[in-house]
Motif scaffolding. Structure first.
Motif, mmCIF file in Angstrom:
data_model
loop_
_atom_site.group_PDB
_atom_site.id
_atom_site.type_symbol
_atom_site.label_atom_id
_atom_site.label_comp_id
_atom_site.label_asym_id
_atom_site.label_seq_id
_atom_site.Cartn_x
_atom_site.Cartn_y
_atom_site.Cartn_z
ATOM 1 N N SER A 229 -9.808 -7.194 2.731
ATOM 2 C CA SER A 229 -9.771 -6.322 3.908
ATOM 3 C C SER A 229 -8.594 -5.352 3.838
ATOM 4 C CB SER A 229 -9.677 -7.166 5.182
ATOM 5 O OG SER A 229 -10.827 -7.952 5.353
ATOM 6 N N TYR A 230 -7.448 -5.863 3.435
ATOM 7 C CA TYR A 230 -6.276 -4.987 3.335
ATOM 8 C C TYR A 230 -6.481 -3.942 2.246
ATOM 9 C CZ TYR A 230 -1.502 -3.350 2.962
ATOM 10 O OH TYR A 230 -0.384 -2.547 2.931
ATOM 11 N N SER A 231 -7.083 -4.356 1.141
ATOM 12 C CA SER A 231 -7.331 -3.413 0.058
ATOM 13 C C SER A 231 -8.264 -2.292 0.516
ATOM 14 C CB SER A 231 -7.948 -4.149 -1.138
ATOM 15 O OG SER A 231 -8.122 -3.285 -2.241
ATOM 16 N N LEU A 232 -9.283 -2.645 1.314
ATOM 17 C CA LEU A 232 -10.217 -1.631 1.796
ATOM 18 C C LEU A 232 -9.544 -0.700 2.814
ATOM 19 C CD1 LEU A 232 -13.162 -0.736 1.466
ATOM 20 C CD2 LEU A 232 -13.713 -2.114 3.467
ATOM 21 N N ILE A 233 -8.730 -1.272 3.677
ATOM 22 C CA ILE A 233 -8.002 -0.442 4.639
ATOM 23 C C ILE A 233 -7.089 0.536 3.904
ATOM 24 C CG2 ILE A 233 -6.178 -0.496 6.405
ATOM 25 C CD1 ILE A 233 -7.471 -3.091 7.436
ATOM 26 N N ARG A 234 -6.426 0.054 2.852
ATOM 27 C CA ARG A 234 -5.568 0.940 2.048
ATOM 28 C C ARG A 234 -6.409 2.027 1.374
ATOM 29 N NH1 ARG A 234 -1.109 2.212 2.986
ATOM 30 N NH2 ARG A 234 -0.881 2.912 0.835
ATOM 31 N N ALA A 235 -7.615 1.670 0.934
ATOM 32 C CA ALA A 235 -8.477 2.663 0.289
ATOM 33 C C ALA A 235 -8.787 3.812 1.235
ATOM 34 C CB ALA A 235 -9.774 2.002 -0.184
ATOM 35 N N PHE A 236 -9.124 3.498 2.490
ATOM 36 C CA PHE A 236 -9.452 4.532 3.463
ATOM 37 C C PHE A 236 -8.216 5.274 3.952
ATOM 38 C CE2 PHE A 236 -13.306 1.775 4.403
ATOM 39 C CZ PHE A 236 -14.138 2.556 3.610
ATOM 40 N N ALA A 237 -7.053 4.658 3.762
ATOM 41 C CA ALA A 237 -5.818 5.324 4.165
ATOM 42 C C ALA A 237 -5.390 6.371 3.142
ATOM 43 C CB ALA A 237 -4.698 4.300 4.360
ATOM 44 N N VAL A 238 -5.739 6.168 1.861
ATOM 45 C CA VAL A 238 -5.276 7.089 0.821
ATOM 46 C C VAL A 238 -6.366 8.030 0.330
ATOM 47 C CG1 VAL A 238 -3.549 5.414 0.069
ATOM 48 C CG2 VAL A 238 -5.770 5.491 -1.098
ATOM 49 N N ALA A 239 -7.623 7.791 0.726
ATOM 50 C CA ALA A 239 -8.716 8.648 0.252
ATOM 51 C C ALA A 239 -9.786 8.767 1.326
ATOM 52 C CB ALA A 239 -9.327 8.075 -1.032
ATOM 53 N N GLU A 240 -10.561 9.837 1.242
ATOM 54 C CA GLU A 240 -11.640 10.034 2.199
ATOM 55 C C GLU A 240 -12.738 8.992 1.978
ATOM 56 O OE1 GLU A 240 -13.098 13.976 2.218
ATOM 57 O OE2 GLU A 240 -11.207 14.850 2.912
ATOM 58 N N ALA A 241 -13.349 8.575 3.085
ATOM 59 C CA ALA A 241 -14.356 7.522 3.022
ATOM 60 C C ALA A 241 -15.490 7.894 2.066
ATOM 61 C CB ALA A 241 -14.900 7.236 4.420
ATOM 62 N N GLY A 242 -15.964 9.135 2.138
ATOM 63 C CA GLY A 242 -17.069 9.563 1.291
ATOM 64 C C GLY A 242 -16.717 9.557 -0.183
ATOM 65 N N ALA A 243 -15.429 9.785 -0.484
ATOM 66 C CA ALA A 243 -15.009 9.868 -1.879
ATOM 67 C C ALA A 243 -15.016 8.515 -2.571
ATOM 68 C CB ALA A 243 -13.617 10.486 -1.967
ATOM 69 N N VAL A 244 -14.785 7.456 -1.830
ATOM 70 C CA VAL A 244 -14.712 6.133 -2.449
ATOM 71 C C VAL A 244 -15.984 5.316 -2.274
ATOM 72 C CG1 VAL A 244 -12.205 6.046 -2.202
ATOM 73 C CG2 VAL A 244 -13.647 5.082 -0.404
ATOM 74 N N GLN A 245 -16.963 5.851 -1.532
ATOM 75 C CA GLN A 245 -18.194 5.098 -1.295
ATOM 76 C C GLN A 245 -18.895 4.642 -2.570
ATOM 77 O OE1 GLN A 245 -19.562 3.748 1.349
ATOM 78 N NE2 GLN A 245 -17.833 4.437 2.563
ATOM 79 N N PRO A 246 -19.024 5.487 -3.614
ATOM 80 C CA PRO A 246 -19.752 5.039 -4.807
ATOM 81 C C PRO A 246 -19.167 3.777 -5.427
ATOM 82 C CG PRO A 246 -19.448 7.411 -4.863
ATOM 83 C CD PRO A 246 -18.619 6.907 -3.727
ATOM 84 N N TYR A 247 -17.880 3.594 -5.301
ATOM 85 C CA TYR A 247 -17.236 2.441 -5.922
ATOM 86 C C TYR A 247 -17.540 1.144 -5.178
ATOM 87 C CZ TYR A 247 -14.830 6.259 -8.196
ATOM 88 O OH TYR A 247 -14.558 7.413 -8.900
ATOM 89 N N SER A 248 -18.050 1.260 -3.964
ATOM 90 C CA SER A 248 -18.423 0.044 -3.233
ATOM 91 C C SER A 248 -19.619 -0.639 -3.872
ATOM 92 C CB SER A 248 -18.715 0.379 -1.765
ATOM 93 O OG SER A 248 -19.889 1.158 -1.655
ATOM 94 N N TYR A 249 -20.366 0.083 -4.698
ATOM 95 C CA TYR A 249 -21.548 -0.506 -5.330
ATOM 96 C C TYR A 249 -21.195 -1.468 -6.451
ATOM 97 C CZ TYR A 249 -24.444 2.631 -2.635
ATOM 98 O OH TYR A 249 -25.072 3.274 -1.597
ATOM 99 N N THR A 250 -19.928 -1.520 -6.841
ATOM 100 C CA THR A 250 -19.544 -2.535 -7.825
ATOM 101 C C THR A 250 -19.780 -3.940 -7.267
ATOM 102 O OG1 THR A 250 -17.245 -2.421 -7.036
ATOM 103 C CG2 THR A 250 -17.823 -1.070 -8.944
ATOM 104 N N ALA A 251 -19.827 -4.056 -5.936
ATOM 105 C CA ALA A 251 -20.112 -5.360 -5.317
ATOM 106 C C ALA A 251 -21.465 -5.889 -5.769
ATOM 107 C CB ALA A 251 -20.071 -5.252 -3.799
ATOM 108 N N LEU A 252 -22.454 -5.002 -5.975
ATOM 109 C CA LEU A 252 -23.782 -5.433 -6.394
ATOM 110 C C LEU A 252 -23.749 -6.095 -7.766
ATOM 111 C CD1 LEU A 252 -25.825 -2.329 -5.205
ATOM 112 C CD2 LEU A 252 -25.869 -4.626 -4.198
#
Length: 297
Positions: A229-252
């Motif tokens: 959760s902290y890592s994701l919050i940091r991600a949205f704090a340093v980059a735009e949500a749309g810019a990091v969305q593709p990397y969320s698919y690594t979860a699959l």
């Protein structure tokens, strides 16, 4: 931090991508453990322990700055609502894991980046051109391939990850809004302590004393949740949500491997095809945005 430094820190896509990948790995392992544990313990108890450890982690993180100082926010209602939203989303997702294979659950939940686009337009005033709307339509067609209404017996648990995806998308948008005025640490503290307050109303009444292995798994789940959760919050704090969305698919990738190794589950060909379409539609949007030098289509 000056305004210029703050602006630069919110547009570091590479660092945001790294935080997102680490968050997805943590969430995938956590979900695999949760699927195992939910067979023996109630969701309320799991959430209560999770947020108890979450609060300890949050306190350790901000103790030098001061917990009270870090809890100060200009938007208490927004922070509180966002924190309860992610709590409910987590509970819904754990419930889905009790009924559905790990990979199938995440496949349906993978529509959330496309929902983020719609919410961004509706609530943040973001612009979405034809490329983004095409991605949304194609992505939902991919979801229909997974669910296959009318072509397979529809089980109500399949609605759970879809509902969770909507909540998850709303949460991501709200995190982005919160980080405009509050630090990542403030958002993290609110997530932890508001969640603990809410789960304390439920957890004690569903308590079953865990075994030694149960305690180990429950605490490990809680630690992974806090770190991810902290890592994701940091991600949205340093980059735009749309810019990091593709990397969320690594979860699959992670959940497919874990589902196969731990539970012997592997998604069928329709689920794989539908997931591939969902991922491709979001990656197309990301590529389109990069090619045009903007995060807005």
């Amino acid at each position: 931090m000056t305004a210029a430094e703050a602006a630069r820190s919110r547009n570091n896509t590479s660092l945001g991508a790294l935080y997102t990948v680490l968050a997805m790995l943590g969430f995938a392992i956590m979900d695999a453990m949760s699927k195992w544990v939910v067979a023996d313990y109630s969701i309320g108890q799991m959430m209560w322990i999770r947020y108890g450890v979450f609060c300890v982690f949050a306190w350790l993180l901000v103790r030098r700055k001061g917990l009270r100082a870090m809890a100060r926010t200009r938007r208490p209602w927004l922070q509180g609502g966002r924190s309860i939203l992610i709590l409910v989303e987590s509970a819904v997702f754990v419930l889905a894991l009790a009924y559905l294979p790990l990979a199938d659950t995440h496949a349906l939940a993978s529509t959330s980046p496309l929902i983020v686009i719609m919410f961004g337009v509706a609530f943040l005033g973001e612009r979405a051109g034809p490329a983004r709307w095409l991605a949304v339509v194609v992505g939902f067609l991919g979801m229909l391939l997974i669910v296959r209404p009318g072509l397979r017996s529809f089980d109500w648990p399949m609605l759970l990850p879809i509902v969770g995806a909507v909540m998850w998308a709303a949460y991501q948008v709200l995190v982005r809004v919160c980080t405009r005025t509050d630090s990542a640490d403030t958002t993290f503290v609110w997530t932890a302590f508001a969640g603990l307050a809410a789960t304390t109303l439920v957890g004690p009444w569903q308590w079953q004393w865990p075994s030694a292995i149960g305690w180990t798994l429950l605490i490990a789940i809680a630690l992974l949740n806090a770190l991810a959760s902290y890592s994701l919050i940091r991600a949205f704090a340093v980059a735009e949500a749309g810019a990091v969305q593709p990397y969320s698919y690594t979860a699959l990738v992670w959940v497919t491997i874990l589902g196969l190794v731990v539970f012997g589950d592997f998604p069928d060909e329709w689920t794989i095809l539908g997931t591939a379409i969902i991922v491709a539609s979001s990656l197309y949007t990301w590529h389109h945005d990069r090619r045009n030098g903007s995060s807005r289509a």
